[in-house]
Design a protein around this motif. Structure first.
Motif, PDB file in Angstrom:
ATOM      1  N   MET A 101      -7.275 -13.422 -16.457  1.00 13.89           N
ATOM      2  CA  MET A 101      -6.921 -12.353 -16.553  1.00 13.89           C
ATOM      3  C   MET A 101      -5.783 -12.035 -17.653  1.00 13.89           C
ATOM      4  N   GLY A 102      -4.884 -13.080 -17.541  1.00 13.77           N
ATOM      5  CA  GLY A 102      -3.686 -12.818 -18.440  1.00 13.77           C
ATOM      6  C   GLY A 102      -4.449 -13.319 -20.021  1.00 13.77           C
ATOM      7  N   ASN A 103      -5.403 -14.048 -20.075  1.00 11.56           N
ATOM      8  CA  ASN A 103      -5.860 -14.311 -21.438  1.00 11.56           C
ATOM      9  C   ASN A 103      -6.343 -13.083 -22.215  1.00 11.56           C
ATOM     10  N   TYR A 104      -6.901 -12.004 -21.275  1.00 10.93           N
ATOM     11  CA  TYR A 104      -7.031 -10.875 -21.861  1.00 10.93           C
ATOM     12  C   TYR A 104      -5.893  -9.829 -21.922  1.00 10.93           C
ATOM     13  N   SER A 105      -5.224  -9.677 -20.582  1.00 13.18           N
ATOM     14  CA  SER A 105      -4.267  -8.516 -20.687  1.00 13.18           C
ATOM     15  C   SER A 105      -3.079  -8.960 -21.333  1.00 13.18           C
ATOM     16  N   ARG A 106      -2.481 -10.348 -21.551  1.00 10.66           N
ATOM     17  CA  ARG A 106      -1.340 -10.557 -22.224  1.00 10.66           C
ATOM     18  C   ARG A 106      -1.596 -10.302 -23.919  1.00 10.66           C
ATOM     19  N   TYR A 107      -2.608 -10.418 -24.343  1.00 12.05           N
ATOM     20  CA  TYR A 107      -3.001 -10.672 -25.740  1.00 12.05           C
ATOM     21  C   TYR A 107      -3.821  -9.418 -26.316  1.00 12.05           C
ATOM     22  N   ILE A 108      -4.255  -8.522 -25.279  1.00 16.20           N
ATOM     23  CA  ILE A 108      -5.050  -7.407 -26.005  1.00 16.20           C
ATOM     24  C   ILE A 108      -4.181  -6.143 -25.605  1.00 16.20           C
ATOM     25  N   LYS A 109      -3.502  -5.596 -26.301  1.00 15.14           N
ATOM     26  CA  LYS A 109      -2.522  -4.586 -26.028  1.00 15.14           C
ATOM     27  C   LYS A 109      -3.036  -3.389 -26.122  1.00 15.14           C
ATOM     28  N   PRO A 110      -2.273  -2.226 -25.565  1.00  9.59           N
ATOM     29  CA  PRO A 110      -2.733  -0.808 -25.747  1.00  9.59           C
ATOM     30  C   PRO A 110      -2.733  -0.613 -27.362  1.00  9.59           C
ATOM     31  N   GLY A 111      -3.856  -0.102 -27.641  1.00 10.61           N
ATOM     32  CA  GLY A 111      -4.046   0.557 -29.043  1.00 10.61           C
ATOM     33  C   GLY A 111      -5.036  -0.440 -29.824  1.00 10.61           C
ATOM     34  N   TYR A 112      -5.206  -1.400 -29.315  1.00  9.93           N
ATOM     35  CA  TYR A 112      -6.126  -2.573 -29.899  1.00  9.93           C
ATOM     36  C   TYR A 112      -7.615  -1.934 -29.888  1.00  9.93           C
ATOM     37  N   TYR A 113      -8.580  -2.247 -30.801  1.00 10.15           N
ATOM     38  CA  TYR A 113      -9.967  -1.840 -30.733  1.00 10.15           C
ATOM     39  C   TYR A 113     -10.740  -3.154 -30.987  1.00 10.15           C
ATOM     40  N   ARG A 114     -11.690  -2.979 -30.234  1.00  6.40           N
ATOM     41  CA  ARG A 114     -12.633  -4.318 -30.238  1.00  6.40           C
ATOM     42  C   ARG A 114     -13.432  -4.117 -31.314  1.00  6.40           C
ATOM     43  N   PHE A 115     -13.765  -5.424 -32.007  1.00  7.50           N
ATOM     44  CA  PHE A 115     -14.598  -5.334 -33.324  1.00  7.50           C
ATOM     45  C   PHE A 115     -15.651  -6.429 -33.109  1.00  7.50           C
ATOM     46  N   VAL A 136     -12.492 -25.754 -28.395  1.00  6.89           N
ATOM     47  CA  VAL A 136     -12.541 -25.158 -27.203  1.00  6.89           C
ATOM     48  C   VAL A 136     -12.644 -26.078 -25.839  1.00  6.89           C
ATOM     49  N   PRO A 137     -11.824 -26.272 -25.014  1.00  8.16           N
ATOM     50  CA  PRO A 137     -12.238 -27.160 -23.867  1.00  8.16           C
ATOM     51  C   PRO A 137     -13.136 -26.899 -22.987  1.00  8.16           C
ATOM     52  N   ALA A 138     -14.096 -27.824 -22.492  1.00  6.17           N
ATOM     53  CA  ALA A 138     -14.786 -27.590 -21.445  1.00  6.17           C
ATOM     54  C   ALA A 138     -14.162 -26.729 -20.368  1.00  6.17           C
ATOM     55  N   TYR A 139     -15.073 -25.890 -19.770  1.00  9.53           N
ATOM     56  CA  TYR A 139     -14.737 -25.022 -18.666  1.00  9.53           C
ATOM     57  C   TYR A 139     -13.396 -24.233 -18.980  1.00  9.53           C
ATOM     58  N   SER A 140     -13.401 -23.503 -20.050  1.00 11.35           N
ATOM     59  CA  SER A 140     -12.053 -22.880 -20.331  1.00 11.35           C
ATOM     60  C   SER A 140     -11.981 -21.543 -20.994  1.00 11.35           C
ATOM     61  N   VAL A 141     -10.922 -20.863 -20.984  1.00 11.25           N
ATOM     62  CA  VAL A 141     -11.043 -19.542 -21.840  1.00 11.25           C
ATOM     63  C   VAL A 141      -9.708 -19.672 -22.685  1.00 11.25           C
ATOM     64  N   VAL A 142      -9.658 -19.365 -23.935  1.00 10.20           N
ATOM     65  CA  VAL A 142      -8.674 -19.539 -25.021  1.00 10.20           C
ATOM     66  C   VAL A 142      -8.940 -18.259 -25.642  1.00 10.20           C
ATOM     67  N   THR A 143      -7.530 -17.772 -25.839  1.00  8.72           N
ATOM     68  CA  THR A 143      -7.326 -16.650 -26.669  1.00  8.72           C
ATOM     69  C   THR A 143      -6.452 -17.088 -27.939  1.00  8.72           C
ATOM     70  N   TYR A 144      -7.146 -16.838 -28.869  1.00 10.20           N
ATOM     71  CA  TYR A 144      -6.629 -17.088 -30.270  1.00 10.20           C
ATOM     72  C   TYR A 144      -5.991 -15.690 -31.011  1.00 10.20           C
ATOM     73  N   THR A 145      -4.471 -15.831 -31.221  1.00 10.21           N
ATOM     74  CA  THR A 145      -3.911 -14.625 -31.834  1.00 10.21           C
ATOM     75  C   THR A 145      -3.627 -14.916 -33.226  1.00 10.21           C
ATOM     76  N   GLY A 146      -3.370 -13.719 -34.098  1.00 11.39           N
ATOM     77  CA  GLY A 146      -2.857 -14.269 -35.333  1.00 11.39           C
ATOM     78  C   GLY A 146      -2.692 -12.571 -36.138  1.00 11.39           C
ATOM     79  N   VAL A 147      -2.265 -12.673 -37.166  1.00 13.36           N
ATOM     80  CA  VAL A 147      -2.094 -11.386 -37.888  1.00 13.36           C
ATOM     81  C   VAL A 147      -2.797 -11.242 -39.303  1.00 13.36           C
ATOM     82  N   SER A 148      -3.448 -10.502 -39.535  1.00 16.57           N
ATOM     83  CA  SER A 148      -4.031 -10.490 -40.816  1.00 16.57           C
ATOM     84  C   SER A 148      -3.170 -10.480 -41.904  1.00 16.57           C
ATOM     85  N   ASN A 149      -3.583 -10.945 -43.189  1.00 18.77           N
ATOM     86  CA  ASN A 149      -2.586 -10.866 -44.289  1.00 18.77           C
ATOM     87  C   ASN A 149      -2.685  -9.537 -45.053  1.00 18.77           C
TER      88      ASN A 149
END
Length: 378
Positions: free
Chosen positions: A271-285, A365-378
């Motif tokens: 749940m944190g892989n989503y809720s911690r890194y997808i903030k209010p105001g984000y749009y899915r692309f 991406v490890p086996a049986y895992s969820v990984v959230t990758y974060t960054g900022v566009s240039n």
């Protein structure tokens, strides 16, 4: 309201009143400590005197609101609840007049509604009652049917003109229940009617199957259902049913062991892989996967700041080396936050990953895992 637990005034209260004080304390504390942006409330049942069967809190045998006498009273009751919380400093973003309106089987507090009556109640009673209390900005959420497919059929035949947020729950469909299945809906489908661009929410979901599992097996069930609701069904909000229970049960994200210590099952981390890194105001692309059937990928971005998050789930038994390519923007580095069968820390951060010469990123991406990758566009 300032009644101290243990005082004579507190001891004189009913259990329901004490529960309301505790609930208010929780909401205030969460708001103060964590700046939670949204709180909403759902009315499971009208007060007994407003129901067709005044002797039962459940919706069994089609027990619901007595429309012949009490529609206005119940609307004023809900509006008064919202107003009283506002007076205590808790501003509710939205309110729902029903919870699983089609549930006529379970013994817990509930109210049976037809789609026709619920739509009429929202338009003719609840919206005016909220407005009369100066609560014009409070959103009305409906219908919160128990399964996503049920919500589709319920809402499609309901007057939604005054419903601001269209909602359903994320449990298995009725056909699966008949077969003895419970828990997360692993294959939700897009609603087949026009939503009018109104937000769609999953307002309740968990694994109520009864067998506790703190492992990544359970975590991947949650990861799969969240991906499909968010990426395939374009859901805007996903709410887990319970934050915490005082025992071990997958209906909650945090559990308590027999010795009193807290346990954080892998569902908490997923749940944190989503809720911690997808903030209010984000749009899915748009995001897609090539050449691997074990990967689920969805991506989200803040259009103002350029911050973005890419959630990658590997349901397979082997690690996957993949190239993450960005289209329409670039970024210098990304950082991954890992939840896996092998991980012990919450959202363990990878070393920053630098962009390749072509702008892509090479990540494992490890086996049986969820990984959230974060960054900022240039």
């Amino acid at each position: 309201m300032n009644i101290v637990p243990g005082s004579a005034a507190y001891n004189a209260l009913t259990d329901d009143q004490k529960a309301q004080i505790a609930q208010l304390w929780v909401l205030k504390t969460v708001k103060q400590r964590y700046q939670t942006p949204i709180a909403f409330a759902s009315a499971w049942t009208p007060p007994l005197y407003m129901k067709t069967n005044t002797g039962s809190v459940s919706g069994q045998n089609f027990n619901g609101l007595n429309y012949s006498c009490c529609s206005t009273d119940f609307a004023n009751y809900i509006a008064g609840f919202v107003k009283s919380y506002q007076n205590e400093g808790v501003n509710l973003f939205g309110v729902s007049p029903s919870n699983e309106p089609e549930n006529v089987f379970s013994a817990w507090p509930a109210s049976y509604w037809t789609a026709s009556h619920l739509g009429q109640f929202v338009t003719n009673n609840l919206r005016p009652a909220l407005n009369n209390q100066g609560l014009n900005s409070v959103k009305i959420i409906s219908a919160e049917s128990a399964a996503w497919g049920t919500a589709n059929s319920f809402l499609s035949s309901m007057d939604k003109s005054n419903v601001d947020i269209l909602a359903g729950h994320g449990y298995v469909e009725p056909g699966d229940l008949i077969l003895g299945k419970k828990g997360f809906n692993q294959n939700p489908t897009t609603w087949n009617y026009a939503t009018g661009n109104k937000p769609t929410w999953v307002t309740e979901a968990s694994d109520d199957g009864g067998t506790y599992d703190a492992s990544m097996t359970e975590g991947l069930k949650l990861a799969t259902t969240m991906h499909k609701f968010l990426a395939n069904c374009s859901v805007n909000v996903y709410v887990y049913w319970l934050g915490m229970l005082a025992f071990q049960n997958n209906e909650a994200l945090i559990c308590t062991k027999s010795d009193g210590t807290l346990e954080f099952p892998k569902t908490y981390d997923v749940m944190g892989n989503y809720s911690r890194y997808i903030k209010p105001g984000y749009y899915r692309f748009g995001a897609s996967v090539s050449n691997n059937g074990n990967l689920l990928v969805s991506a989200y971005k803040n259009p103002t700041t350029g911050a973005f998050s890419i959630v990658v789930t590997n349901t397979g038994s082997v690690p996957v080396n993949c190239a993450l390519g960005l289209t329409g923007f670039t970024s210098s580095t990304i950082t991954g936050y890992v939840t896996s069968a092998a991980s012990t820390a919450h959202w363990a951060a990878t070393a920053p990953i630098a962009a390749n010469s072509n702008g892509s990123f090479t990540a494992q991406v490890p086996a049986y895992s969820v990984v959230t990758y974060t960054g900022v566009s240039n």
